[in-house]
Design a protein around this motif. Structure first.
Motif, short mmCIF file in Angstrom:
data_model
loop_
_atom_site.label_atom_id
_atom_site.label_comp_id
_atom_site.label_asym_id
_atom_site.label_seq_id
_atom_site.Cartn_x
_atom_site.Cartn_y
_atom_site.Cartn_z
N GLN A 55 10.50 1.79 -14.26
CA GLN A 55 9.71 0.57 -14.53
C GLN A 55 8.25 0.94 -14.62
O GLN A 55 7.65 1.36 -13.64
CB GLN A 55 9.95 -0.44 -13.40
N ASP A 56 7.70 0.84 -15.84
CA ASP A 56 6.27 1.11 -16.03
C ASP A 56 5.54 -0.21 -16.04
O ASP A 56 5.95 -1.13 -16.74
CB ASP A 56 6.06 1.83 -17.37
N THR A 57 4.49 -0.27 -15.25
CA THR A 57 3.73 -1.52 -15.17
C THR A 57 2.30 -1.23 -15.58
O THR A 57 1.77 -0.18 -15.24
CB THR A 57 3.72 -2.02 -13.72
N ALA A 58 1.73 -2.15 -16.36
CA ALA A 58 0.31 -2.02 -16.76
C ALA A 58 -0.41 -3.23 -16.23
O ALA A 58 -0.04 -4.36 -16.55
CB ALA A 58 0.21 -1.97 -18.27
N ILE A 59 -1.39 -3.00 -15.39
CA ILE A 59 -2.12 -4.13 -14.81
C ILE A 59 -3.41 -4.29 -15.61
O ILE A 59 -4.24 -3.37 -15.66
CB ILE A 59 -2.41 -3.87 -13.32
N ALA A 75 2.44 -0.18 -30.63
CA ALA A 75 2.95 1.09 -30.10
C ALA A 75 4.47 1.10 -30.12
O ALA A 75 5.09 2.06 -29.66
CB ALA A 75 2.49 1.29 -28.66
N GLY A 76 5.09 0.01 -30.62
CA GLY A 76 6.54 0.07 -30.79
C GLY A 76 7.31 -0.86 -29.89
O GLY A 76 8.52 -0.94 -29.96
N PHE A 77 6.62 -1.63 -29.03
CA PHE A 77 7.34 -2.58 -28.17
C PHE A 77 7.54 -3.88 -28.96
O PHE A 77 6.82 -4.85 -28.78
CB PHE A 77 6.56 -2.83 -26.88
N GLU A 78 8.55 -3.85 -29.85
CA GLU A 78 8.61 -5.00 -30.78
C GLU A 78 9.39 -6.17 -30.19
O GLU A 78 9.35 -7.27 -30.72
CB GLU A 78 9.27 -4.58 -32.09
N THR A 79 10.13 -5.97 -29.07
CA THR A 79 10.96 -7.07 -28.59
C THR A 79 10.28 -7.76 -27.41
O THR A 79 9.89 -7.09 -26.44
CB THR A 79 12.32 -6.51 -28.13
N PHE A 80 10.17 -9.07 -27.54
CA PHE A 80 9.59 -9.85 -26.44
C PHE A 80 10.72 -10.20 -25.49
O PHE A 80 11.80 -10.60 -25.91
CB PHE A 80 8.95 -11.13 -27.00
N ILE A 81 10.52 -9.99 -24.19
CA ILE A 81 11.61 -10.30 -23.27
C ILE A 81 11.24 -11.52 -22.41
O ILE A 81 11.97 -12.49 -22.35
CB ILE A 81 11.91 -9.10 -22.36
N ASP A 82 10.07 -11.51 -21.77
CA ASP A 82 9.92 -12.56 -20.74
C ASP A 82 8.44 -12.70 -20.36
O ASP A 82 7.68 -11.74 -20.43
CB ASP A 82 10.72 -12.08 -19.50
N VAL A 83 8.06 -13.98 -20.04
CA VAL A 83 6.76 -14.19 -19.37
C VAL A 83 7.08 -14.99 -18.11
O VAL A 83 7.80 -16.01 -18.20
CB VAL A 83 5.81 -15.01 -20.28
N CYS A 84 6.65 -14.51 -16.96
CA CYS A 84 6.85 -15.35 -15.77
C CYS A 84 5.62 -15.23 -14.88
O CYS A 84 4.70 -14.47 -15.21
CB CYS A 84 8.09 -14.94 -15.02
N VAL A 97 0.48 -13.27 -13.86
CA VAL A 97 1.32 -13.57 -15.03
C VAL A 97 1.97 -12.25 -15.43
O VAL A 97 1.27 -11.25 -15.65
CB VAL A 97 0.47 -14.15 -16.19
N VAL A 98 3.31 -12.23 -15.46
CA VAL A 98 4.03 -10.97 -15.70
C VAL A 98 4.68 -11.05 -17.08
O VAL A 98 5.53 -11.92 -17.33
CB VAL A 98 5.11 -10.77 -14.62
N ILE A 99 4.25 -10.20 -17.99
CA ILE A 99 4.80 -10.20 -19.35
C ILE A 99 5.73 -9.00 -19.46
O ILE A 99 5.33 -7.87 -19.12
CB ILE A 99 3.66 -10.09 -20.39
N LEU A 110 8.17 -2.17 -20.67
CA LEU A 110 6.80 -2.19 -20.14
C LEU A 110 6.55 -3.56 -19.56
O LEU A 110 6.83 -4.59 -20.21
CB LEU A 110 5.78 -1.90 -21.25
N ILE A 111 6.06 -3.58 -18.32
CA ILE A 111 5.72 -4.87 -17.68
C ILE A 111 4.20 -4.94 -17.62
O ILE A 111 3.55 -4.06 -17.06
CB ILE A 111 6.32 -4.93 -16.26
N VAL A 112 3.63 -5.97 -18.26
CA VAL A 112 2.17 -6.14 -18.28
C VAL A 112 1.83 -7.24 -17.29
O VAL A 112 2.37 -8.37 -17.39
CB VAL A 112 1.70 -6.55 -19.70
N LYS A 113 0.99 -6.90 -16.32
CA LYS A 113 0.66 -7.90 -15.28
C LYS A 113 -0.81 -8.29 -15.39
O LYS A 113 -1.67 -7.42 -15.56
CB LYS A 113 0.94 -7.33 -13.89
#
Lengths: 188, 161, 477, 140
Positions: A55-59, A75-84, A97-99, A110-113
């Motif tokens: 699990q890679d997280t980018a804050i 960069a190639g992350f073409e699929t949207f999974i979730d925003v919570c 907010v976790v994307i 990739l989890i963007v926080k």
């Protein structure tokens, strides 16, 4: 392995001003490394669980969220999974907010926080970049009360229209009816 | 129906019993499947457990052609006015079975989102326990409702029949 | 800022998602016929020409001439879908509700349709009629009790929810699961996938008009439910897969039951193929209906059979294998056009692949313990309690206060019959999760409905909705 | 004049009348009847509609209804012929053939004018799947 997660904890306090205490370590993964160059104060951490994906997280700070998410998409992350959203209640930027994004080509996640302060809970909406973020952002606004600027239709999605308050906030009571038998939990 | 019968060829019954009997033997349920109980209700209606044996041959979608509303599942606050509206639009005589713990008392979800029991919205005739109640329990609930109808009177008779 | 995902494996002629070309300066009058469909926007007052409107004020359909910038921002500009001139009369417009209480919406989904005769000009899915506040309830249940709450989200595949929750908690705990427990978990979740697809085939056939499919589908599913009842004690909402392993071992003679299931479901599948695959009415109702292109599937986060039918080659069991599934070989069926027929073919093939996996699990079921022996996580066996004081203490602590999970944030995803089911679990070290967010596949499917349903006729809406198999417990949580 | 011969017919007529009236009276007396406003409101899947649904239905529905009536009446005429088909011989077939030809001609005209076309086949997404190779000029 647990100190790995705790290491993940303190960067959140300092994501607003990326102090020098955390050495600027570029993630070992080539894709993330290329992604990390143009964004100096985005903190990358990764957590290797026993089962499932790394699990890679980018804050990210609120200011450069849109630019970063666009770079992630290119960069190639073409699929949207979730925003919570997560309500940390007494942590300095109260909400998170976790994307959650997925790259099917590189089978990477990739989890963007984004830290969102409690007094002005607004953040940029990413629905122009990922059309899939529409309903998810409406749900986050509906249940947590974080306003997404630039969202085309920020109305309640899951609760009735005339509902006041945002139930998933920690200071919102569960709203349970006290059960009749003795010694039951009060309506917390 | 009628107790002692002098002559086996005669069947003595009252009008009430006769009409109630016709009502109970062909009750068409209105599909009001909300959540997990709806899946069990469909399984009860399908071939293996077969509700048609009790006269419930078909699940009518529109409330106009339904006599019985089986509220199967958890009723959320947003769905409550819809339930009331569909109940009002059903033709008399109508009955309500509250299927499952969530419909009867809010079940394990004692929180802001659910109406804690369908009887706050519509008058309920039979409560079926279980989460989800198996097909056997639902059928037991239906038989209980049929006995209840047989015992009740069809309409307040106003003098001249 | 055009929203063009650089997607490589989409086939050539599928359109990419760029905003209408004729609107460099944002004005749309240039391409009059290429009217742009928005999905929905609310908040502006209702124009007078829409004949009538139903309630729920804030969520009205937006008038047609909305601000072009918002359309560009929408990201998905669904071009008017007509190749040559559309035979649509503008002013006979009607707004109808395919509402919460409807036989064909598979639960309490409400579609706010703007109709022109039979053609649907705009769709707005309105959800929330089954919102149960599960994420709030999850914050008040300990990790031991969490399974009962999570298993009621997607009530057609409860075991997949439990598996996802258990894996997320085990990631936090870092506890090791014995191989037998992992194999039992795969066995139960694959059987659950078959049972869920059988309900889907039943309701899909019935919605399209093959009423007997409803009877066949549920008849075959009863065999699997009988097996579930024998193993877990319940037909649905089992709470069988728990953090630390499974609740109980498989009963004796479970191999014969599985063989019984093979015969019933295997022969059932062959009957359905003979009944439907070359039936002209079925083919006319499903070919070319409800098309979803690979780019739209990825942009909306649609995963699972609906995306694989569009040609998106992604299955979580292959990409991110979990619970030891990589040791069984099975293949992932893919469709080409992304229409209702492809979704049907993909799911039927998936049922066969799941049967293959169950066959392999049957042959290679490892012996040993069915849950971890780390007594901090799983209760000790019953008879040990009256023998040793320490087991009694463990038992007491586990069932009163539950075990404590270390602080951390974890995302664990599992391939549920409808797509990627993920659990985002945040814990602050207590015995209750601080926050549990369930990323459910049906939510993304319902969100992508307008893209598929616009400019279709009403009967096609029912066929498309049935083929997508949304579960409303999943959507509203 | 033996009116008596017509007694069975009169009896049957009276019995029919009695049965009809009794059934209606029975349901009026026994069945509960309280028309509440909600019950009279149109059914919109449980949603309370703000206004009455629109009266102007698209003309396409009316067209299909008319076509159905035409061809249904045509079938009724065929019944008369079909009952005694063998006695009429070729003359009968010729007469019915002309009659049918007229109606098939109207069907052809209506089909070509597009009354039966629910513009399913006009959609780009549908075309791409059903006839992918047909080179139809896509909208610019």
């Amino acid at each position: 392995m647990t100190e790995e997660t705790t290491a993940q904890e303190e960067p959140q306090e300092t994501d607003e001003a990326a102090e020098e205490t955390i050495p600027r370590v570029l993630p070992d993964d080539p894709i993330l490394a290329r992604l990390a160059e143009p964004f100096p104060n985005v903190v990358f951490t990764s957590f290797e669980p026993l089962a499932g994906a790394r699990q890679d997280t980018a804050i990210v700070s609120r200011g450069e969220l849109i630019a970063f998410v666009e770079a992630v998409k290119d960069a190639g992350f073409e699929t949207f999974i979730d925003v919570c959203s997560v309500d940390h209640l007494n942590r300095k930027p109260r909400y998170d907010v976790v994307i959650n994004l997925l790259s099917m080509q590189h089978t990477k996640r990739l989890i963007v926080k984004v830290g969102v302060p409690g007094d002005d809970p607004t953040v940029q909406s990413i629905s122009p970049i990922y059309a899939g973020a529409n309903f998810y952002e409406r749900e986050v606004w509906d249940l947590m009360g974080i306003v997404f600027e630039g969202h085309p239709d920020l109305t309640r999605i899951v609760l009735p229209d005339e509902w006041e308050g945002h139930p998933l906030r920690k200071d919102y009571s569960v709203g349970s009816v006290p059960v009749q038998f003795k010694g039951s939990h009060k309506s917390s | 129906m009628a107790g002692e019968v002098h002559n086996p060829n005669f069947l003595l019954t009252t009008l009430d019993k006769g009409v109630s009997w016709t009502r109970t033997r062909s009750m068409w349920p209105a599909t009001f499947g909300l959540a997990c109980c709806a899946i069990e209700m469909m399984a009860t209606g399908a071939a293996h457990h077969d509700l048609a044996r009790f006269g419930m041959e078909v699940f009518r979608a529109s409330p106009r052609q339904a006599d019985l509303m089986v509220v199967a599942g958890r009723l959320s606050q947003k769905m409550a006015p819809v339930l009331r509206q569909v109940y009002d639009q059903m033709a008399e005589p109508k009955w309500v079975i509250s299927m499952g713990a969530c419909a009867s008392t809010g079940g394990m979800f004692n929180n802001y989102a659910l109406v804690q029991g369908v009887d706050e919205i519509v008058p309920v005739d039979v409560y079926v326990p279980g989460c989800p109640p198996g097909p056997q329990s639902l059928m037991h609930g239906i038989l209980t409702l049929q006995d209840k109808i047989m015992a009740g009177e069809i309409r307040r008779s106003t003098g001249l029949l | 800022m055009s929203d063009t995902p650089n997607n490589t494996e989409g086939d050539a002629q599928a359109p990419t998602l760029e905003p209408p070309t004729g609107s460099a300066d944002g004005s749309l009058d240039a391409a009059e016929r290429r009217r742009v469909h928005d999905i929905w926007v609310a908040g502006t007052e209702e124009p007078d020409w829409i004949a009538n409107a139903t309630d729920e004020g804030a969520q009205e359909l937006l008038p047609r001439d909305m601000d072009p910038a918002l359309q560009i921002q929408r990201g998905i500009a669904v071009d008017d879908d007509f190749v040559d001139e559309p035979i649509v009369v503008e002013d006979e417009r009607q707004i109808l509700n395919m509402g919460p209480q409807h036989p064909a919406t598979h639960g309490v989904l409400r579609l706010h349709l703007e109709l022109d005769g039979e053609t649907i000009r705009r769709v707005k899915p309105i959800i929330g009629y089954l919102h149960t506040g599960m994420e709030k309830t999850a914050e008040n249940l300990t990790y031991m009790q969490g399974g009962t709450n999570v298993t009621r989200m997607d009530y057609l595949s409860p075991l997949n929810n439990e598996l996802c929750y258990a894996l997320a908690v085990e990631q936090l705990l870092g506890v090791e699961i014995p191989p037998r427990a992992q194999a039992i978990r795969i066995l139960m979740t694959e059987l659950n996938r078959i049972a869920s697809h059988l309900i889907w085939v039943a309701t899909f056939g019935m919605d399209i008009g093959a009423l007997s499919m409803m009877i066949y589908g549920f008849r075959d599913r009863e065999a699997i439910l009988a097996f579930f009842e024998k193993v877990t004690g319940l037909r649905m909402n089992h709470n069988y897969i728990r953090p630390g392993g499974v609740a109980a071992d498989l009963p004796e003679g479970w191999e014969e039951d599985i063989d019984g299931i093979f015969d019933i479901v295997g022969s059932g599948l062959d009957d359905y193929v003979d009944l439907l695959n070359r039936n002209p009415i079925f083919l006319d109702r499903t070919r070319g209906v409800g098309v979803l292109t690979p780019e739209e599937a990825q942009a909306y986060g649609v995963t699972g059979p609906a995306a694989r039918a569009s040609g998106v080659n992604f299955d979580l069991r292959k990409a991110f294998p979990y619970s030891g599934i990589e040791q069984y070989e099975f293949d992932v069926p893919l469709g080409k056009h992304g229409d209702t027929l492809d979704r049907y073919l993909v799911r039927m093939e998936e049922m066969r692949q799941s049967l293959r996996i169950v066959q392999q699990v049957l042959e290679t079921m490892p012996p040993g313990d069915y849950r971890t022996d780390d007594r901090k996580v799983t209760p000790p066996p019953r008879k040990r309690i009256d023998e040793s004081m320490e087991a009694l203490i463990h038992h007491f602590k586990l069932f009163t206060e539950g075990f404590k999970a270390p602080a951390g944030e974890v995302y664990q995803a599992v391939e549920s019959p409808r797509g990627e089911l993920g659990m985002h679990l945040v814990s602050k070290g207590g015995s209750k999760p601080w926050r549990l967010h369930a990323r459910t596949p049906s939510f993304a499917i319902v969100q992508a409905l307008p893209v598929m349903l616009t400019d279709q006729i009403v009967p096609d809406v029912i066929a498309t909705l049935a083929s997508l198999d949304p579960v409303l417990g999943d959507v509203d949580r | 004049m033996d009116l008596l011969a017509y007694l069975p017919i009169a009896l049957m007529f009276i019995l029919g009348l009695v049965f009809a009236v009794a059934a209606m009276w029975m349901s009026w007396r026994i069945a509960p009847n309280n028309p509440t406003p909600e019950k009279l409101a149109p059914y919109e899947c449980g949603i309370v509609p703000l206004q009455e649904p629109v009266e102007r239905f698209p003309v396409k529905f009316y067209l299909v209804a008319m076509l159905f009536v035409i061809f249904d009446v045509e079938i009724i005429f065929l019944f008369a012929w079909a009952v005694r088909m063998d006695e009429f011989g070729w003359a009968g077939i010729a007469a019915v053939g002309i009659f049918m030809l007229l109606l098939i001609e109207t069907l052809g005209y209506v089909w070509k004018r597009g009354a039966l076309d629910w513009n399913v086949a006009h959609r780009a997404r549908y075309r791409r799947v059903v006839a992918p190779d047909a080179q139809v000029e896509e909208a610019a």
